[in-house]
Design an enzyme around this catalytic site. Structure first.
Site, PDB file in Angstrom:
ATOM      1  N   HIS A   1      10.219  78.138  -7.591  1.00  0.00           N
ATOM      2  CA  HIS A   1      10.142  77.335  -8.808  1.00  0.00           C
ATOM      3  C   HIS A   1       8.829  76.550  -8.874  1.00  0.00           C
ATOM      4  O   HIS A   1       7.988  76.848  -9.691  1.00  0.00           O
ATOM      5  CB  HIS A   1      11.352  76.413  -8.982  1.00  0.00           C
ATOM      6  CG  HIS A   1      12.660  77.108  -8.931  1.00  0.00           C
ATOM      7  ND1 HIS A   1      12.978  78.175  -9.767  1.00  0.00           N
ATOM      8  CD2 HIS A   1      13.760  76.924  -8.133  1.00  0.00           C
ATOM      9  CE1 HIS A   1      14.198  78.600  -9.500  1.00  0.00           C
ATOM     10  NE2 HIS A   1      14.693  77.865  -8.517  1.00  0.00           N
TER      11      HIS A   1
ATOM     12  N   ASP B   1      17.156  84.836  -9.476  1.00  0.00           N
ATOM     13  CA  ASP B   1      17.830  83.593  -9.118  1.00  0.00           C
ATOM     14  C   ASP B   1      19.321  83.604  -9.449  1.00  0.00           C
ATOM     15  O   ASP B   1      20.119  84.210  -8.758  1.00  0.00           O
ATOM     16  CB  ASP B   1      17.101  82.432  -9.789  1.00  0.00           C
ATOM     17  CG  ASP B   1      17.478  81.073  -9.210  1.00  0.00           C
ATOM     18  OD1 ASP B   1      18.421  80.999  -8.409  1.00  0.00           O
ATOM     19  OD2 ASP B   1      16.827  80.083  -9.555  1.00  0.00           O
TER      20      ASP B   1
END
Length: 454
Positions: free
Chosen positions: A270, A321
């Site tokens: 991220h 994810d």
């Protein structure tokens, strides 16, 4: 013995080539690449060949809860309210459920253009936190799913011990994730042994700076093999950034770069909220930015500074994810579109005037994804895995395109419909958009969904 495939056009590391023969050995490693070749009698032919990508970030079990957190609550929804829903999902799943969801997901990812998966696996124990008779039970189920699906796998068992910065004790919903350092190191040994047995890969993941103390991190890193990839969630949410500053006086990525040996082995997942200095230092470190644009959008995380990061030579890859999306095209498209929406511009991540945005995205994600997975060679070259996508030349958007235009149409106009077959290490795992286990796995996955939703 070497098998051979002829491609009318193929995307090689040096660019597009025509009349290409790819030869690969019994282990699924490319042994020969010849351009301007002739198709020998009996040689399999494909029209358009593109290398398969590595998906650098996955929590497989979360595919089962996709779409179950899209109802507004009584207060402002955020990543943190979503996390509470995720904890409830974890608590209801058995090892059989975990394997079923992983297998179903891996087949979806293959169809979406990923030939390799990096599984950031932290669902270790039962819902009450009691370890299974084999503490590595759920990790081994990931390998079993990969054996059946045919996807390449790098498994990262996750260390998780605290609930927040400063070593705060874990909360009840985190009980399935927890280890002490010694137990975690034993788990890693088991995972590495199984990976070697299956011809797969293994590495290490520390869930986040919230979930481990500096002392725990250093103890784990000291025991890692030199080649093992290291992944960590970092700076995903502003609340995390603010908590890091309150704890240490530094932002998460700043602290990590100051205190840990961050280099090309690392993948920072991220890294959404960065200062200009952090962007520069992260790019210079050689670490991969692990971007998951669909999940980051779904959770309201924010927008990664991809434009500045790439301009400074930063490396990136994409993952799925929480698996609200499962395709290469969707992740790469959303990565570019997020920059366009923020900057009110177009073709933000292209390499320069006259260059293809799709090609820049695909090439970057291929190289960075393989680096984050611990794979030495990416793309269709000697010594790399014989893993590629066969594009559907009969589709008008594909059949009327060539070279980089084909990539742009795949990513920005067509998506998964562009992909017909998928080959992983020399084995055809998706043929004409179908997997051999499609009919078997669908009803099993549906049963898990009914259980989760009950």
């Amino acid at each position: 013995m070497t098998s051979q495939v002829f491609a009318g056009q193929a995307l090689l590391p040096e660019g597009w080539a025509r009349d290409v023969v790819i030869g690969f050995d019994a282990a699924g490693t490319i042994a020969r690449v010849e351009t301007g070749a002739e198709q020998a009698p009996g040689m399999e032919r494909v029209e358009i060949m593109v290398p398969a990508l590595s998906n650098l970030h996955s929590h497989a079990f979360q595919r089962a809860m996709a779409g179950l957190a899209e109802v507004a609550g009584p207060s402002a929804d955020s990543f943190w309210t979503w996390r509470d829903r995720m904890y409830r999902c974890v608590g209801s799943m058995t090892p059989d459920d975990i394997e079923t969801v992983a297998l179903y997901l891996q087949i979806e990812l293959l169809k979406g253009g990923f030939g390799h998966l990096v599984e950031f696996h932290y669902q270790h124990h039962s819902g009450t936190g009691v370890p299974y008779a084999n503490p590595a039970e759920t990790s081994l189920r990931q390998f079993e799913a990969a054996r059946q699906s045919g996807i390449g796998l790098t498994q990262l068992p996750v260390f998780y011990a605290q609930s927040d910065f400063g070593g705060l004790p874990p909360v009840a919903g985190q009980r399935p994730f927890l280890h002490d350092v010694d137990g975690y190191l034993r788990l890693m040994e088991t995972v590495r042994a199984r990976a070697a047995e299956d011809g797969q890969l293994a590495g290490c993941a520390i869930h986040s700076l919230r979930a481990a103390t500096p002392e725990q991190m250093r103890a784990i890193l000291a025991e890692l093999p030199e080649e093992a990839p290291i992944h960590i969630h970092v700076a995903e949410q502003m609340r995390e950034v603010e908590a890091s500053i309150a704890w240490s006086g530094r932002r998460p990525v700043e602290w990590l770069l100051d205190e840990m040996p961050v280099d090309a082995r690392w993948c920072l997942i991220h890294a959404t909220h960065l200062t200009d200095s952090e962007v520069t230092r992260m790019a210079q470190s050689g670490a991969v930015a692990g971007l998951c644009p669909a999940t980051e959008a779904n959770l309201g995380d924010g927008i990664f500074e991809a434009r500045d990061f790439l301009a400074q030579g930063g490396r990136f890859g994409v993952g799925t994810d929480s698996h609200v999306a499962t395709s290469v095209a969707e992740e790469l498209r959303l990565l570019e579109y997020s920059q366009r929406l923020r900057d009110r511009a177009r073709n933000c991540l292209a390499a320069g005037e006259g260059s293809s945005t799709g090609r820049r995205l695909l090439g970057g994600a291929l190289a960075g994804g393989h680096q984050a997975a611990g794979i030495a060679k990416a793309g269709l070259q000697v010594g790399a895995a014989a893993s590629w996508l066969v594009m559907d030349h009969e589709h008008p958007f594909v059949g009327t395109a060539s070279g980089d235009t084909l990539i742009d149409r795949w990513i920005f106009a067509l998506g998964d419909q562009a992909i017909r077959d998928v080959i992983v290490r020399g084995k055809k795992v998706i043929e004409n958009r179908r997997h051999a286990l499609d009919e078997e796995i669908a009803p099993r996955f549906a049963e898990v969904l009914r259980k989760i939703q009950a």
